[in-house]
Enzyme design. Structure first.
Site, PDB file in Angstrom:
ATOM      1  CE  LYS A 263     -17.385  -2.286  24.957  1.00 12.61           C
ATOM      2  NZ  LYS A 263     -16.447  -3.114  24.204  1.00 12.61           N
ATOM      3  NE  ARG A 337     -13.996 -12.891  27.864  1.00 12.34           N
ATOM      4  CZ  ARG A 337     -13.019 -12.803  26.973  1.00 12.34           C
ATOM      5  NH1 ARG A 337     -11.858 -13.410  27.185  1.00 12.34           N
ATOM      6  NH2 ARG A 337     -13.172 -12.121  25.871  1.00 12.34           N
TER       7      ARG A 337
HETATM    8  N1  BES Z   1     -19.655  -6.635  24.094  1.00 10.36           N
HETATM    9  C1  BES Z   1     -18.292  -6.672  23.762  1.00 10.36           C
HETATM   10  C2  BES Z   1     -18.027  -7.364  22.435  1.00 10.36           C
HETATM   11  C3  BES Z   1     -18.338  -6.577  21.205  1.00 10.36           C
HETATM   12  C4  BES Z   1     -17.526  -5.529  20.815  1.00 10.36           C
HETATM   13  C5  BES Z   1     -19.394  -6.929  20.412  1.00 10.36           C
HETATM   14  C6  BES Z   1     -17.809  -4.833  19.659  1.00 10.36           C
HETATM   15  C7  BES Z   1     -19.661  -6.250  19.249  1.00 10.36           C
HETATM   16  C8  BES Z   1     -18.867  -5.199  18.881  1.00 10.36           C
HETATM   17  C9  BES Z   1     -17.514  -7.436  24.826  1.00 10.36           C
HETATM   18  O1  BES Z   1     -17.975  -7.300  26.104  1.00 10.36           O
HETATM   19  C10 BES Z   1     -16.115  -6.892  24.805  1.00 10.36           C
HETATM   20  O2  BES Z   1     -15.942  -5.749  25.119  1.00 10.36           O
HETATM   21  N2  BES Z   1     -15.165  -7.727  24.443  1.00 10.36           N
HETATM   22  C11 BES Z   1     -13.817  -7.319  24.364  1.00 10.36           C
HETATM   23  C12 BES Z   1     -12.960  -8.413  24.926  1.00 10.36           C
HETATM   24  C13 BES Z   1     -11.519  -8.017  25.094  1.00 10.36           C
HETATM   25  C14 BES Z   1     -11.377  -7.008  26.196  1.00 10.36           C
HETATM   26  C15 BES Z   1     -10.719  -9.243  25.386  1.00 10.36           C
HETATM   27  C16 BES Z   1     -13.500  -7.078  22.893  1.00 10.36           C
HETATM   28  O3  BES Z   1     -13.967  -7.824  22.045  1.00 10.36           O
HETATM   29  O4  BES Z   1     -12.804  -6.097  22.610  1.00 10.36           O
HETATM   30 MN    MN Z   2     -17.171  -5.598  27.090  1.00 12.71          MN
END
Ligand code: BES
Ligand code: MN
Ligand code: ZN
Length: 507
Positions: A263, A337
């Site tokens: 990230k 997931r």
């Molecule tokens: N924990 C995150 C989701 C999240 C992101 C919650 C920002 C709250 C704020 C999750 O694990 C994630 O990174 N999801 C990705 C999925 C994508 C790679 C398909 C996302 O939402 O960007």
């Molecule tokens: Mn994630």
């Protein structure tokens, strides 16, 4: 903190010796002849006070009032929603220095729900995070009297409110703890501590057992971290053994760096909140332990960190889930997931009545619904409606989202049964479709709490959502069982959404 429920009207409240008296003033406020009632009537007349929620008037050493500080707070219609809104506006009052004893007077015959909301609002306002900031001024509030004209009528709401408040506080505390103070092992210890309560049991598994179970997706996420994973299994047994349990599954990513699909640095600290689903399961068990309702509940928490490392799972790696389905890990940041799918497969062994997973799953859900409502996905309409209603009743709101089969298109992979991402459009829905591939025809719902589990910015912190929603739902299920003891599963709604293909048999 101690709550007491007492017979009070405005006249009696004025005589209560305490540091802070709060009088909720509803639309139909009828002044009696006592000095405080007359003062309120006058303030209303002069428009220095309005009965609307969000409006308040602070007084100091008011004549005829035993309390040093007096807050008159508009409570509108006086229903649970209005009380919640009214008390949210004065939250800082509960952590003011020198406020040890407080009295909250609902001068009309409030509903049990309104009393429950009042108790929760005070507890919510009182909470201060101190674990790694011991000099933060903790609230001094130790005793709170809730006053209504007829306490007997609202006792149930008073008890429920306290139990939910305990659960919300536990969820907020674990959500707020930094990732180095809330590792998978520490979460497991917190779960084990809940087992000191009657009818609560806890079992914790480590990497070896999880490997034996064949949870290849969960293991893949944990690979990059030096912290060993934990699979936490909580059980609350409030009903006969034969009654099928309701299962709650909470995403317990104690820190989400994104893994190799790392990230950006900005706000990455907030990914310590990626275990708020897990924290809410702990919170619900705290509430269950307190209320001891006649149901059986299982709580499952797959807990690990998502880290980049030489051993970490890589984009394109294919892993085999516990269900036997293979998964191409196209993006290591879609890790929630992966840990949840194995927990969903595992839950089948409990032959549940229904399963609900709770997860800070997608940034897309934050874009869709913001911080107001959690995303609610349900394969079964009766289950979806039950959860939706529990949200409305508790003020912990959700919103139904779709599960049409077409949304699963993007999850197809040339190298595995499923890819773990489905493209940018409708990101929260494709995530839900991924999970649905692991539940078969079990009534299942998924709460995406990415937008509601914590607040960013100046007031950064965990909210404890959706502990209130889930507790309300479980209590409603307990009540339904009591009325129709034979009904094991919720009736399928006519418009139940189409189900995905069944998962392969478990190994
Ligand atoms: N924990 C995150 C989701 C999240 C992101 C919650 C920002 C709250 C704020 C999750 O694990 C994630 O990174 N999801 C990705 C999925 C994508 C790679 C398909 C996302 O939402 O960007
Ligand atoms: Mn994630
Ligand atoms: Zn995550």
């Amino acid at each position: 903190m101690n709550f007491d429920l007492k017979t009070l009207d405005v006249r009696l409240a004025a005589a209560e010796k305490c540091d802070q008296l709060v009088v909720l003033v509803g639309d139909d406020f009828a002044a009696g002849g006592d000095p405080l009632s007359r003062l309120i009537a006058q303030a209303l007349k002069e428009k220095d006070l309005q009965a609307k929620p969000g409006k308040s008037l602070a007084l100091y050493r008011a004549p005829g009032v035993a309390a040093r500080r007096l807050l008159l707070v508009g409570a509108g219609s006086g229903d649970a929603r209005a009380v919640r809104q009214a008390l949210a506006g004065i939250a800082p009052a509960w952590r003011a220095p020198g406020v040890k004893r407080a009295v909250v007077c609902l001068a009309w015959q409030a509903t049990p729900e309104a009393v429950s909301a009042a108790v929760q609002a005070v507890a919510q306002g009182r909470y201060v995070y101190t674990l790694t900031k011991p000099k933060a001024e903790a609230s001094q509030l130790t005793r709170v009297v809730i006053g209504v004209p007829e306490p007997k009528e609202v006792e149930q709401g008073f008890e429920t409110g306290q139990a939910i408040a305990l659960g919300v506080e536990l969820a907020r505390e674990w959500g707020n703890r930094p990732a180095n103070h809330a590792t998978p092992s520490m979460l497991a210890a917190a779960a084990k501590a809940l087992a000191k309560h009657p009818n609560v049991q806890c079992k914790v598994m480590g990497p070896a057992e999880v490997e034996r179970l064949g949870m290849g997706a969960f293991l893949a996420v944990a690979r990059g971290s030096a912290e060993p994973l934990r699979f936490i299994e909580l059980r609350y047994s409030g009903a006969a053994r034969g009654l099928a349990p309701l299962v709650l599954v909470g995403k317990g990513i104690t820190f989400d760096t994104g893994g190799i699909s790392i990230k950006p640095a900005a706000e990455m600290d907030e990914m310590k909140f990626d275990m708020c689903g897990a924290a809410s399961v702990l919170g619900v068990f705290r509430a269950l332990a307190q209320l001891q309702p006649a149901i059986n509940v299982v709580g499952l928490i797959p807990a690990c960190e998502n880290m980049p490392d030489g051993r970490a799972v890589k984009p394109g790696d294919v892993v085999t889930s516990m269900s036997g389905q293979t998964i191409e890990v196209l993006n290591t940041d879609a890790e929630g997931r992966l840990v949840l799918c194995d927990a969903l497969s595992y839950c089948q062994r409990h032959k549940p009545e229904a399963v609900v997973d709770v997860a800070t799953l997608t940034g897309a859900c934050v874009i869709a619904l913001g911080g107001v409502r959690s995303g609610l996905f349900a394969s079964d309409d009766a289950l979806g409606e039950g959860l939706m209603a529990a949200g409305e009743a508790s003020g912990d709101l959700a919103w139904r989202m779709p599960l049409d089969e077409e949304y699963a298109e993007g999850l197809k992979s040339p190298f595995a049964d499923l890819g773990n991402v489905g493209g940018r459009p409708a990101g929260s829905v494709t995530a839900a479709k991924f999970l649905q591939a692991f539940v078969g025809d079990l009534p299942w719902a998924h709460l995406d709490i990415a937008g509601t589990a914590w607040k960013g910015g100046a007031a950064k912190g965990a909210t404890g959502r959706p502990v209130a929603l889930l507790t309300h739902w479980l209590l409603a299920r307990a009540e339904a069982h009591a009325k129709a003891p034979d009904a094991k599963a919720p009736a399928r709604g006519k418009g139940a959404q189409r189900k995905s293909r069944a998962p392969r048999a478990l190994p």
